[in-house]
Design an enzyme around this catalytic site. Structure first.
Site, PDB file in Angstrom:
ATOM      1  N   ASP A   1       0.867  -1.196   0.000  1.00 17.27           N
ATOM      2  CA  ASP A   1       0.000   0.000   0.000  1.00 17.27           C
ATOM      3  C   ASP A   1       0.891   1.229   0.000  1.00 17.27           C
ATOM      4  O   ASP A   1       1.880   1.267   0.731  1.00 17.27           O
ATOM      5  CB  ASP A   1      -0.878   0.017   1.257  1.00 17.27           C
ATOM      6  CG  ASP A   1      -1.822  -1.168   1.307  1.00 17.27           C
ATOM      7  OD1 ASP A   1      -2.484  -1.435   0.292  1.00 17.27           O
ATOM      8  OD2 ASP A   1      -1.867  -1.840   2.367  1.00 17.27           O
TER       9      ASP A   1
ATOM     10  N   PHE B   1      -5.917  -2.732  14.435  1.00 19.53           N
ATOM     11  CA  PHE B   1      -5.346  -3.362  13.245  1.00 19.53           C
ATOM     12  C   PHE B   1      -6.416  -4.188  12.517  1.00 19.53           C
ATOM     13  O   PHE B   1      -6.519  -4.145  11.285  1.00 19.53           O
ATOM     14  CB  PHE B   1      -4.146  -4.222  13.664  1.00 19.53           C
ATOM     15  CG  PHE B   1      -3.432  -4.852  12.516  1.00 19.53           C
ATOM     16  CD1 PHE B   1      -2.999  -4.082  11.443  1.00 19.53           C
ATOM     17  CD2 PHE B   1      -3.185  -6.220  12.487  1.00 19.53           C
ATOM     18  CE1 PHE B   1      -2.340  -4.655  10.363  1.00 19.53           C
ATOM     19  CE2 PHE B   1      -2.531  -6.809  11.426  1.00 19.53           C
ATOM     20  CZ  PHE B   1      -2.109  -6.027  10.358  1.00 19.53           C
TER      21      PHE B   1
ATOM     22  N   HIS C   1       1.633 -20.123  10.469  1.00 18.40           N
ATOM     23  CA  HIS C   1       2.559 -18.990  10.369  1.00 18.40           C
ATOM     24  C   HIS C   1       2.208 -17.994  11.468  1.00 18.40           C
ATOM     25  O   HIS C   1       1.103 -17.462  11.495  1.00 18.40           O
ATOM     26  CB  HIS C   1       2.414 -18.329   8.992  1.00 18.40           C
ATOM     27  CG  HIS C   1       3.363 -17.194   8.743  1.00 18.40           C
ATOM     28  ND1 HIS C   1       4.707 -17.388   8.473  1.00 18.40           N
ATOM     29  CD2 HIS C   1       3.174 -15.853   8.722  1.00 18.40           C
ATOM     30  CE1 HIS C   1       5.296 -16.222   8.285  1.00 18.40           C
ATOM     31  NE2 HIS C   1       4.393 -15.267   8.440  1.00 18.40           N
TER      32      HIS C   1
HETATM   33  P1  FAD Z   1      -3.184  -8.482  -3.812  1.00 15.89           P
HETATM   34  O1  FAD Z   1      -3.566  -9.833  -3.360  1.00 15.89           O
HETATM   35  O2  FAD Z   1      -2.429  -8.358  -5.053  1.00 15.89           O
HETATM   36  O3  FAD Z   1      -4.487  -7.579  -3.927  1.00 15.89           O
HETATM   37  C1  FAD Z   1      -5.420  -7.493  -2.866  1.00 15.89           C
HETATM   38  C2  FAD Z   1      -6.842  -7.586  -3.433  1.00 15.89           C
HETATM   39  O4  FAD Z   1      -7.070  -6.456  -4.274  1.00 15.89           O
HETATM   40  C3  FAD Z   1      -7.063  -8.838  -4.246  1.00 15.89           C
HETATM   41  O5  FAD Z   1      -7.674  -9.840  -3.459  1.00 15.89           O
HETATM   42  C4  FAD Z   1      -7.954  -8.361  -5.352  1.00 15.89           C
HETATM   43  O6  FAD Z   1      -9.287  -8.518  -4.953  1.00 15.89           O
HETATM   44  C5  FAD Z   1      -7.681  -6.879  -5.473  1.00 15.89           C
HETATM   45  N1  FAD Z   1      -6.743  -6.551  -6.580  1.00 15.89           N
HETATM   46  C6  FAD Z   1      -5.516  -6.012  -6.463  1.00 15.89           C
HETATM   47  N2  FAD Z   1      -4.975  -5.773  -7.675  1.00 15.89           N
HETATM   48  C7  FAD Z   1      -5.885  -6.193  -8.578  1.00 15.89           C
HETATM   49  C8  FAD Z   1      -5.945  -6.182 -10.005  1.00 15.89           C
HETATM   50  N3  FAD Z   1      -4.928  -5.696 -10.744  1.00 15.89           N
HETATM   51  N4  FAD Z   1      -7.049  -6.685 -10.597  1.00 15.89           N
HETATM   52  C9  FAD Z   1      -8.079  -7.148  -9.864  1.00 15.89           C
HETATM   53  N5  FAD Z   1      -8.098  -7.154  -8.517  1.00 15.89           N
HETATM   54  C10 FAD Z   1      -7.016  -6.682  -7.880  1.00 15.89           C
HETATM   55  N6  FAD Z   1       2.579  -4.879   3.463  1.00 15.89           N
HETATM   56  C11 FAD Z   1       3.797  -4.273   3.455  1.00 15.89           C
HETATM   57  O7  FAD Z   1       3.879  -3.080   3.108  1.00 15.89           O
HETATM   58  N7  FAD Z   1       4.935  -4.939   3.800  1.00 15.89           N
HETATM   59  C12 FAD Z   1       4.918  -6.243   4.164  1.00 15.89           C
HETATM   60  O8  FAD Z   1       5.959  -6.822   4.463  1.00 15.89           O
HETATM   61  C13 FAD Z   1       3.653  -6.927   4.183  1.00 15.89           C
HETATM   62  N8  FAD Z   1       3.572  -8.244   4.509  1.00 15.89           N
HETATM   63  C14 FAD Z   1       2.359  -8.886   4.420  1.00 15.89           C
HETATM   64  C15 FAD Z   1       2.315 -10.270   4.662  1.00 15.89           C
HETATM   65  C16 FAD Z   1       1.110 -10.972   4.567  1.00 15.89           C
HETATM   66  C17 FAD Z   1       1.101 -12.460   4.830  1.00 15.89           C
HETATM   67  C18 FAD Z   1      -0.093 -10.268   4.235  1.00 15.89           C
HETATM   68  C19 FAD Z   1      -1.385 -11.014   4.137  1.00 15.89           C
HETATM   69  C20 FAD Z   1      -0.053  -8.901   3.999  1.00 15.89           C
HETATM   70  C21 FAD Z   1       1.166  -8.198   4.082  1.00 15.89           C
HETATM   71  N9  FAD Z   1       1.249  -6.823   3.807  1.00 15.89           N
HETATM   72  C22 FAD Z   1       2.481  -6.193   3.813  1.00 15.89           C
HETATM   73  C23 FAD Z   1       0.035  -6.045   3.531  1.00 15.89           C
HETATM   74  C24 FAD Z   1      -0.254  -5.962   2.028  1.00 15.89           C
HETATM   75  O9  FAD Z   1       0.773  -5.234   1.373  1.00 15.89           O
HETATM   76  C25 FAD Z   1      -1.599  -5.249   1.831  1.00 15.89           C
HETATM   77  O10 FAD Z   1      -2.633  -6.052   2.336  1.00 15.89           O
HETATM   78  C26 FAD Z   1      -1.895  -4.826   0.407  1.00 15.89           C
HETATM   79  O11 FAD Z   1      -3.075  -4.000   0.438  1.00 15.89           O
HETATM   80  C27 FAD Z   1      -2.210  -5.977  -0.534  1.00 15.89           C
HETATM   81  O12 FAD Z   1      -1.081  -6.611  -0.983  1.00 15.89           O
HETATM   82  P2  FAD Z   1      -1.256  -8.073  -1.697  1.00 15.89           P
HETATM   83  O13 FAD Z   1      -0.058  -8.385  -2.478  1.00 15.89           O
HETATM   84  O14 FAD Z   1      -1.661  -9.081  -0.709  1.00 15.89           O
HETATM   85  O15 FAD Z   1      -2.469  -7.698  -2.642  1.00 15.89           O
END
Ligand code: FAD
Length: 288
Positions: free
Chosen positions: A101, A210, A259
């Site tokens: 984000d 959170f 985890h």
């Molecule tokens: P994605 O899974 O890619 O997207 C989230 C949702 O948005 C999807 O389910 C989908 O519905 C929608 N979406 C997104 N893009 C698209 C698209 N192009 N087309 C259609 N739908 C889309 N944040 C940090 O900053 N640093 C960290 O180290 C960190 N570690 C994390 C570890 C875990 C296990 C988790 C669950 C979260 C972590 N986060 C971290 C938070 C994470 O960055 C946020 O939740 C962020 O908003 C989503 O990242 P993501 O890769 O999971 O998203």
């Protein structure tokens, strides 16, 4: 019951005192022989450097398999892949690949020269090296997804792009996880690749906030129990019982991996593992 695979998440320390806390946590938890530990990643140069240092130092000094979190936020594709290459050069083989984000923006803002989504990042990483790529998953749907079907369809795309497992956001009730795992399986995702993310609750007020931010629903009876425990000064007892019961129910439901979000404090995670019969297996000869 066979011993479940466990893993621990840490965050990089931003001060000397925080570094000591991280090391205490690593030393307390490493003997439990986690399959991997992971280190979160923040936006901004300094935090990135801290993640890199924490990942490489934990790896070198403990011999544990360390996964580096990496996001698409505020970096060009080349910069992001360069970070991944430095991990590969340091012997780090696991990446938790996330979209992230944009700080302050409330939503993710892709840079024109950066990766535009987690799927693009995963594709970039699979081309750049031989990484084991883990991703995030959302049992109560990510706040930005339109509905659960879309949330799962997107997760499926992450697996198709090269992810090998997904770690979930934290949740309170085992049924939340089972419903999600079943729906993932129905959509063609292997349920064994969905790893429940478990948050041992050190601080109830912080956890509440959170949970609100990330869309994790809090059952009324659990909220009441934590409020009562604060009043009666028995928070730790409740937190251990609640976390152990959640994990135990997950294992009874066929889960093989847990985890733990440690928040760099070891006690509840270690006690919960012990309550589940997970005993120390490793001697940490490498840690000074
Ligand atoms: P994605 O899974 O890619 O997207 C989230 C949702 O948005 C999807 O389910 C989908 O519905 C929608 N979406 C997104 N893009 C698209 C698209 N192009 N087309 C259609 N739908 C889309 N944040 C940090 O900053 N640093 C960290 O180290 C960190 N570690 C994390 C570890 C875990 C296990 C988790 C669950 C979260 C972590 N986060 C971290 C938070 C994470 O960055 C946020 O939740 C962020 O908003 C989503 O990242 P993501 O890769 O999971 O998203």
């Amino acid at each position: 019951m066979t011993r479940p695979n466990i893993s621990f998440e840490f965050f990089p320390p931003k001060s000397l005192a925080a570094s000591f806390r991280l090391w205490d946590t690593v030393q307390a938890l490493a003997p439990l022989a986690p399959g991997f530990v992971s280190v979160t990643y923040g936006a901004g140069g300094t935090t990135r450097q801290l993640t890199h240092e924490a990942v490489t130092t934990i790896g070198k000094s403990t011999g544990l398999n360390v996964a580096a979190h990496l996001t698409c936020v505020d970096a060009s594709r080349d910069e992001t892949l360069e970070i991944a290459q430095t991990y590969a050069a340091a012997g780090v083989k696991e990446i938790v690949a996330l979209r992230g984000d944009t700080p302050g923006a409330g939503v993710f803002e892709a840079r024109p020269d950066g990766f535009g989504s987690s799927v693009e990042l995963i594709e970039g990483l699979t081309q750049a090296g031989d990484f084991n790529i883990r991703v995030g998953a959302y049992p109560e749907a990510h706040p930005e997804s339109t509905d659960m079907a879309q949330n799962i369809a997107w997760l499926k795309r992450k697996f198709e792009a090269g992810a090998t497992s997904a770690i979930t956001q934290f949740f309170f009730e085992p049924e939340t996880f089972f419903r999600f795992r079943d729906a993932c399986q129905a959509a063609g995702i292997d349920g064994d690749r969905i790893i429940p993310g478990v948050l041992p609750i050190e601080n109830w007020k912080g956890t509440r906030k959170f949970a609100e931010r990330c869309g994790t629903s809090i059952p009324a009876d659990i909220a009441q129990a934590y409020d009562n425990a604060a009043r009666d000064d028995c928070h730790d007892l409740l937190a251990l019982a609640q976390c152990s019961e959640l994990c135990s129910d997950l294992l009874d439901g066929g889960v093989n991996d847990l985890h733990f979000y440690t928040l760099n404090t070891p006690d509840l995670t270690r006690d919960c593992c012990r309550a589940l019969g997970i005993e120390p297996e490793l001697k940490l000869e490498k840690v000074a």
